[in-house]
Design a protein around this motif. Structure first.
Motif, PDB file in Angstrom:
ATOM      1  N   ASN A 273       0.846  -1.192   0.000  1.00 38.90           N
ATOM      2  CA  ASN A 273       0.000   0.000   0.000  1.00 38.90           C
ATOM      3  C   ASN A 273       0.883   1.245   0.000  1.00 38.90           C
ATOM      4  OD1 ASN A 273       0.886   0.431   2.675  1.00 38.90           O
ATOM      5  ND2 ASN A 273      -0.888  -0.637   3.550  1.00 38.90           N
TER       6      ASN A 273
ATOM      7  N   ALA B 242      -5.737  14.001   1.010  1.00 38.67           N
ATOM      8  CA  ALA B 242      -6.414  12.985   1.824  1.00 38.67           C
ATOM      9  C   ALA B 242      -5.567  11.719   1.927  1.00 38.67           C
ATOM     10  CB  ALA B 242      -7.780  12.655   1.228  1.00 38.67           C
ATOM     11  N   GLU B 243      -4.977  11.307   0.809  1.00 36.45           N
ATOM     12  CA  GLU B 243      -4.118  10.119   0.814  1.00 36.45           C
ATOM     13  C   GLU B 243      -2.887  10.354   1.692  1.00 36.45           C
ATOM     14  OE1 GLU B 243      -4.803   8.056  -3.556  1.00 36.45           O
ATOM     15  OE2 GLU B 243      -3.658   9.940  -3.446  1.00 36.45           O
TER      16      GLU B 243
ATOM     17  N   GLU C 198      -2.640  12.423   4.323  1.00 36.67           N
ATOM     18  CA  GLU C 198      -3.016  12.442   5.734  1.00 36.67           C
ATOM     19  C   GLU C 198      -3.278  11.031   6.253  1.00 36.67           C
ATOM     20  OE1 GLU C 198      -2.826  14.882   7.717  1.00 36.67           O
ATOM     21  OE2 GLU C 198      -2.511  16.505   6.275  1.00 36.67           O
ATOM     22  N   GLU C 199      -3.934  10.220   5.466  1.00 40.72           N
ATOM     23  CA  GLU C 199      -4.223   8.845   5.880  1.00 40.72           C
ATOM     24  C   GLU C 199      -2.934   8.024   6.006  1.00 40.72           C
ATOM     25  OE1 GLU C 199      -6.763   4.904   4.406  1.00 40.72           O
ATOM     26  OE2 GLU C 199      -6.868   6.778   3.268  1.00 40.72           O
ATOM     27  N   ALA C 200      -2.002   8.249   5.073  1.00 37.52           N
ATOM     28  CA  ALA C 200      -0.760   7.475   5.071  1.00 37.52           C
ATOM     29  C   ALA C 200       0.136   7.818   6.255  1.00 37.52           C
ATOM     30  CB  ALA C 200      -0.013   7.697   3.759  1.00 37.52           C
TER      31      ALA C 200
ATOM     32  N   ALA D  20      -0.709   8.821   9.069  1.00 32.19           N
ATOM     33  CA  ALA D  20      -1.349   8.379  10.312  1.00 32.19           C
ATOM     34  C   ALA D  20      -1.192   6.875  10.533  1.00 32.19           C
ATOM     35  CB  ALA D  20      -2.826   8.746  10.299  1.00 32.19           C
ATOM     36  N   THR D  21      -0.662   6.171   9.539  1.00 27.97           N
ATOM     37  CA  THR D  21      -0.484   4.720   9.639  1.00 27.97           C
ATOM     38  C   THR D  21       0.734   4.388  10.499  1.00 27.97           C
ATOM     39  OG1 THR D  21      -1.390   4.464   7.405  1.00 27.97           O
ATOM     40  CG2 THR D  21      -0.166   2.590   8.327  1.00 27.97           C
TER      41      THR D  21
END
Length: 728
Positions: free
Chosen positions: A189, A235-236, A238-240, A242-243
């Motif tokens: 991912n 958005a991608e 910020e999500e990444a 946070a992983t």
């Protein structure tokens, strides 16, 4: 107008000079070879006998074809490493100018290399910072331009992806992807891809297993670059970020079964290479010639990791041991832990890193050798084992049996490991002289203290804890073996670089005179007795000339109370011994110092020593030490030349006729006693009169109970004469 023309002229001269200089460097650049672009820059490790025993970088490598590069990975690499990759011709003038401006304004070290230049450097040159000279940079740039003429962008990117080092002995991004996540590159991912893409910048520093915080920081920089380059959305991004960095990571495993034998040794080899040459074994393609004895190393591993030779109390007890060539200081074998988790690479080496207490093994080098060196005393000097307090304190010095044995020689005091005589001698020699003496043996305390006469354990005011590793201990005792010359321990003797040049001088460690030959011999002569009849008798090897010393550390009364244990447990047990050929130091204990060693297993350290020393000594000549000039032996005691003065001969005594057979017998006995006493050697003014043989404990000897210091383990019934030939 003239000024303008002059400036133009000067500018042209500078430009032409620069071109000429560039060409003078570039013309000597290596030729481009596909084999070097494709193959790993593996480093090879050779043992002392010349055999190749390990290779780093030659592990199975998972590669991909140009058509298999995932678009997400391509976007990540180009965004963070070389945003104009598809526009430049191998070098990027805009990037170079930008990095110069950035470095001048921020004081940083931003690089201007393109992906193509990085591939050239990985394939043909050293990656060490000290080698990044103007000449090398010119050659890299020239070769990058030539490569761009021969290969497509996709081919160059593919070479790079398959070539780079990815930490943990892994090369190539596909290899790392499968090792880290159990997935191919195309299955990763976004955050996983970003981590993989960012690793080559500094693989060990950004290793997600060893340095997860650093790894997350680098991954997030890659993600930021991708967002700035328009490859992912906000958005991608910020999500990444946070992983969690460890999401999806799997435990690393290795299929190299032989690595386990050498892991600790290789750790120190790699450190020594980097320290003395600045080279990186993972990227620079070196041939490293070490001092390793493969047979000794494997035997040491088997002794410590099986119950075939030594009976251990459990699987958790640790062993750290170092075997050194006593004549040269070469480290021939080393183990830094026991029952280490399978697959561990470059793990913690307790033989070097430990700060644990090695107990009374410090006495010969901290007290007795300095006393012989500076006070010019004999082994027959007498000293009183009596109630005594550390100078300037009300703290009593305790012996291991909580008893005092009265007057004894220094020989007896060391063989029996009495603490009071050791502290007395420490104060007589003086801390400054002892500190200087130890420094010549590679041992330094922040501040030498009286307690160091009987123990290596010290905690400074700032909380820094000082112990002594088996490496330092073995090296110091090696100086006792070879007549007082200290050799800095060394793992490497030569390196051959990728271009065929060699480095030898950096690994030469000329010995230094640490003590007089007479001092080394006197200590050795006493320590032979430790094994023959003292606390080290468990280390006896039939017929072998050897010397050694035991050492155990103690818990405080508070610690014993917290453990709800008797005084017959302790945190550390050490044995160090040596022959003319080898010096071997062995420490045993638990990683958690609160886990005690029971008296039943107090001899494990000497068990390990015995099994290893017997093995390595079977293939070398068994020699005794030769007494140097300047010493005289009277009885079993040693005196410096001119130190011993024979007493005057007593005038003859007129004998009376015997009145009866019983009286005659009594008179004869009395006369014999008188004669014996009158021939007791006298000493120099610095000592009291020594007896012909060492003073023994009081007539009614104490019966020591098992304790935390110097309790001889159960041993065979009789010692073996040193004249007996060695038995392998």
């Amino acid at each position: 107008m003239k000024i303008t023309l002059g400036l133009v002229f000067v500018g042209c001269l500078l430009f032409l000079s620069g071109v000429a200089l560039f060409w003078s460097y570039a013309k000597d650049a290596p030729k481009l070879e596909d084999a070097k672009l494709e193959s790993p820059n593996s480093s090879k490790f050779f043992a002392a006998n010349g055999d190749l025993f390990q290779e780093v970088g030659a592990e199975k490598r998972e590669t991909i074809e140009a058509t298999e590069i995932p678009r997400l990975l391509e976007d990540a690499i180009i965004s963070v490493e070389d945003r104009r990759f598809y526009e430049h011709v191998g070098v990027d003038p805009i990037r170079i100018v930008g990095s110069v401006i950035s470095n001048v304004s921020t004081g940083g070290m931003q690089g201007g290399s393109t992906l193509t230049q990085q591939l050239i450097k990985l394939s043909f040159f050293s990656t060490d910072a000290s080698d990044q000279t103007l000449e090398r940079k010119a050659q890299e740039a020239w070769m990058a331009v030539q490569l761009e003429k021969e290969k497509s962008k996709q081919e160059i990117l593919t070479y790079y992806i398959n070539k780079v080092y990815m930490s943990n002995g892994l090369y190539g991004m596909q290899t790392a992807s499968k090792a880290f996540y159990g997935l191919s590159l195309e299955e990763l991912n976004l955050p996983q891809t970003a981590l993989i893409a960012g690793l080559p910048n500094a693989p060990s520093y950004f290793d997600p297993y060893a340095n997860p915080e650093n790894a997350k920081s680098r991954r997030d920089i890659v993600l930021f670059s991708m967002r700035e380059n328009g490859k992912i959305t906000d958005a991608e991004y910020e999500e990444a970020i946070a992983t969690p960095i460890d999401e999806g990571l799997k435990p690393l495993s290795t299929t190299n079964d032989s690595w386990k034998y050498y892991d600790n040794y290789l750790t120190e080899v790699i450190n020594e290479v980097e320290e003395k040459t600045g080279k990186d074994v993972f990227t620079d393609g070196l041939e490293i010639y070490t001092n390793l004895d493969i047979d000794a190393q494997k035997h040491l591993y088997e002794v410590t990791n099986s119950d075939t030779y030594v009976q251990y109390p459990d699987d958790e007890m640790q062993v750290a041991a170092t075997l050194i060539d006593a004549k040269t200081g070469k480290v021939t074998a080393q183990i830094g832990g026991r029952n280490i988790e399978e697959g561990t690479r470059l793990g913690d080496n307790l033989a070097v890193n430990t700060k644990r207490d090695v107990g009374s093994t410090v006495k010969p080098i901290t007290v007795y050798a300095p006393a012989f060196e500076y006070l010019d005393v004999s082994t027959g000097k007498t000293i009183v084992d009596e109630p005594y307090k550390y100078v300037g304190t009300n703290t009593p010095v305790q012996n291991w049996d909580n008893k005092y044995w009265g007057t004894m020689t220094l020989r007896t005091a060391l063989i029996e490991s009495r603490n009071v005589p050791a502290v007395k001698l420490f104060n007589e020699v003086g801390a400054d002289k002892i500190e200087d003496f130890l420094s010549r043996l590679g041992i330094q305390y922040a501040k030498i203290q009286q307690a160091n006469a009987i123990s290596s354990n010290t905690v400074d005011q700032d909380g820094t804890k000082y112990g002594m590793s088996s490496l330092k201990l073995a090296a110091a005792y090696a100086a006792l073996s070879n007549g007082g010359t200290y050799n800095e321990p060394q793992y490497v003797n030569k390196i051959v670089f990728a271009d065929g040049s060699e480095e030898v001088e950096a690994f030469k460690t000329p010995g230094i005179k640490a003590m007089e030959e007479t001092t080394a011999y006197m200590v050795t002569d006493i320590l032979k007795g430790v094994i023959e009849s003292g606390t080290g008798y468990n280390a006896t090897i039939q017929g072998l000339y050897q010397a050694g010393k035991t050492g155990t550390s103690n818990y405080t009364e508070e610690e014993l109370e917290a453990l709800n244990a008797a005084s017959t447990v302790f945190p550390d047990s050490t044995f160090v011994g040596y022959t003319v050929n080898y010096s071997l130091a062995v420490w045993t204990g638990y990683r958690d110092q609160k886990t005690p060693i029971t008296n039943e297993y107090s001899g494990v350290a000497s068990d390990v020593y015995r099994e290893v020393m017997q093995h390595v000594s079977a293939s070398v000549v068994n020699e005794d030490w030769v007494m140097p000039k300047g010493l005289t032996r009277i009885g079993r005691e040693l005196y410096l030349e001119g130190q011993y003065v024979a007493p005057p001969v007593a005038p003859p005594v007129e004998s009376k006729p015997a009145e009866s057979s019983s009286e005659s017998s009594e008179s004869s006995s009395s006369s014999t006693t008188s004669s014996s006493e009158s021939t007791t050697p006298s000493s120099s003014s610095s000592e009291t009169t020594p007896p012909a043989v060492s003073t023994q404990p009081p007539a009614v000897e104490p019966t020591p109970t098992p304790s935390t210091e110097e309790v001889p383990p159960t041993v065979p019934e009789t010692p073996v004469s040193p004249e007996t030939p060695a038995t392998p």
